[in-house]
Design a protein around this motif. Sequence first.
Motif, mmCIF file in Angstrom:
data_model
loop_
_atom_site.group_PDB
_atom_site.id
_atom_site.type_symbol
_atom_site.label_atom_id
_atom_site.label_comp_id
_atom_site.label_asym_id
_atom_site.label_seq_id
_atom_site.Cartn_x
_atom_site.Cartn_y
_atom_site.Cartn_z
ATOM 1 N N LYS A 106 0.861 -1.197 0.000
ATOM 2 C CA LYS A 106 0.000 0.000 0.000
ATOM 3 C C LYS A 106 0.895 1.245 0.000
ATOM 4 O O LYS A 106 1.744 1.391 0.881
ATOM 5 C CB LYS A 106 -0.894 -0.010 1.240
ATOM 6 C CG LYS A 106 -1.889 1.135 1.240
ATOM 7 C CD LYS A 106 -2.913 0.971 2.343
ATOM 8 C CE LYS A 106 -2.646 1.972 3.431
ATOM 9 N NZ LYS A 106 -3.579 1.943 4.529
ATOM 10 N N VAL A 107 0.711 2.093 -1.000
ATOM 11 C CA VAL A 107 1.534 3.300 -1.124
ATOM 12 C C VAL A 107 0.605 4.503 -0.976
ATOM 13 O O VAL A 107 -0.382 4.631 -1.713
ATOM 14 C CB VAL A 107 2.260 3.351 -2.489
ATOM 15 C CG1 VAL A 107 3.279 4.481 -2.502
ATOM 16 C CG2 VAL A 107 2.933 2.024 -2.805
ATOM 17 N N THR A 108 0.916 5.344 -0.006
ATOM 18 C CA THR A 108 0.067 6.511 0.260
ATOM 19 C C THR A 108 0.886 7.774 0.030
ATOM 20 O O THR A 108 2.021 7.886 0.517
ATOM 21 C CB THR A 108 -0.437 6.490 1.716
ATOM 22 O OG1 THR A 108 -1.005 5.210 1.981
ATOM 23 C CG2 THR A 108 -1.484 7.558 1.969
ATOM 24 N N LEU A 109 0.292 8.690 -0.716
ATOM 25 C CA LEU A 109 0.966 9.970 -0.992
ATOM 26 C C LEU A 109 0.139 11.090 -0.396
ATOM 27 O O LEU A 109 -1.069 11.183 -0.656
ATOM 28 C CB LEU A 109 1.105 10.169 -2.505
ATOM 29 C CG LEU A 109 1.905 11.377 -2.951
ATOM 30 C CD1 LEU A 109 3.394 11.191 -2.646
ATOM 31 C CD2 LEU A 109 1.721 11.637 -4.452
ATOM 32 N N THR A 110 0.779 11.922 0.414
ATOM 33 C CA THR A 110 0.091 13.107 0.925
ATOM 34 C C THR A 110 0.868 14.341 0.480
ATOM 35 O O THR A 110 2.090 14.283 0.293
ATOM 36 C CB THR A 110 -0.022 13.084 2.466
ATOM 37 O OG1 THR A 110 1.268 12.812 3.000
ATOM 38 C CG2 THR A 110 -0.980 12.035 2.953
ATOM 39 N N GLY A 111 0.141 15.434 0.296
ATOM 40 C CA GLY A 111 0.818 16.616 -0.234
ATOM 41 C C GLY A 111 0.074 17.897 0.046
ATOM 42 O O GLY A 111 -0.717 17.967 0.992
ATOM 43 N N PRO A 112 0.306 18.908 -0.831
ATOM 44 C CA PRO A 112 -0.217 20.250 -0.584
ATOM 45 C C PRO A 112 -1.755 20.289 -0.525
ATOM 46 O O PRO A 112 -2.413 19.504 -1.202
ATOM 47 C CB PRO A 112 0.280 21.065 -1.784
ATOM 48 C CG PRO A 112 1.159 20.185 -2.581
ATOM 49 C CD PRO A 112 1.033 18.785 -2.086
ATOM 50 N N ASN A 113 -2.270 21.213 0.248
ATOM 51 C CA ASN A 113 -3.722 21.466 0.351
ATOM 52 C C ASN A 113 -4.519 20.214 0.705
ATOM 53 O O ASN A 113 -5.580 19.956 0.134
ATOM 54 C CB ASN A 113 -4.262 22.068 -0.960
ATOM 55 C CG ASN A 113 -3.506 23.304 -1.359
ATOM 56 O OD1 ASN A 113 -3.194 24.143 -0.518
ATOM 57 N ND2 ASN A 113 -3.162 23.413 -2.632
#
Length: 266
Positions: free
Chosen positions: A203-210
């Motif tokens: 499981k690959v989770t990406l979090t970022g701007p806004n």
Amino acid sequence: MKVFVIDIAKCNGCYGCQLACKDEHVNNDWMPYAKPQPDTGHFWMKLNEKTHGQVPKVKLEYTPYTCMHCADPACVKKSDAFYKREDGLVILDPLKAEGKKELVDACPYGVIYWNESLNIAQKCTGCAHLVDEGQLPHCVDFCATGALRFGEAEEFAAEIAQAEVMLPEQGTRPNVYYLNLPKLFIGGEVWDPIADDIVEGAKVTLTGPNGFTAETLSDDFGDFWFRQLNAGTYTLKIEAPGFQPVVKEAIALTDSLNIGDIPLNK
Ligand code: SF4
Ligand code: SF4
């Protein structure tokens, strides 16, 4: 008002539109809208090509680019050689353009070319000579994938509502609308160094701007992709049963990124 709608997701990079423009305009006189286009150096319809990422995660993306036939054209404000037709097409009058090399700089989109042999500035006419006969601009007619479309703004209201335009900050209100304009991606691969094998289904989770969050699973090559990302700073987290989680913080995304092979330890 006539508009172009360009769906990048449907463009296969065949260069047909660029060639169709030459086919229509080189050696052909379409006065009062255009004198012949020279056979080299002019791209009234230009296919821009950009490579994203790093080997082996590379994507080639194509963006057809032409005069934006703006609703509030900067060129018209700079010189009376330009005029806007009632249907919205913006024309550079070949007679008034004679000897005026400075007109090349009248457009913030860089779509005006100098024709040395005829001593005139020139640009896309939207194939006004064909439109006058109820036909499509030749590039649109030639595009076999449906990536290029042309017609009344009302016909395309739904697409226009989701579309983007080039250089909106110029305030010229372009009438060329883009769908699925290329954005950035992050790709990578996860593997097990002990087994010397890829890890599928991590499981690959990406979090970022806004508040951006997206999740995917590594595929049967151990690969994962996040596409259509905006520039910004991201955090990537990888979790798989039986392995310690891996977190990569402060990924500064300014261009598409192959983050490479990520080992998972037990
Ligand atoms: Fe893309 Fe259509 Fe142009 Fe081919 S003709 S490059 S598919 S827009
Ligand atoms: Fe004028 Fe440039 Fe807009 Fe075309 S793209 S209408 S040349 S300002």
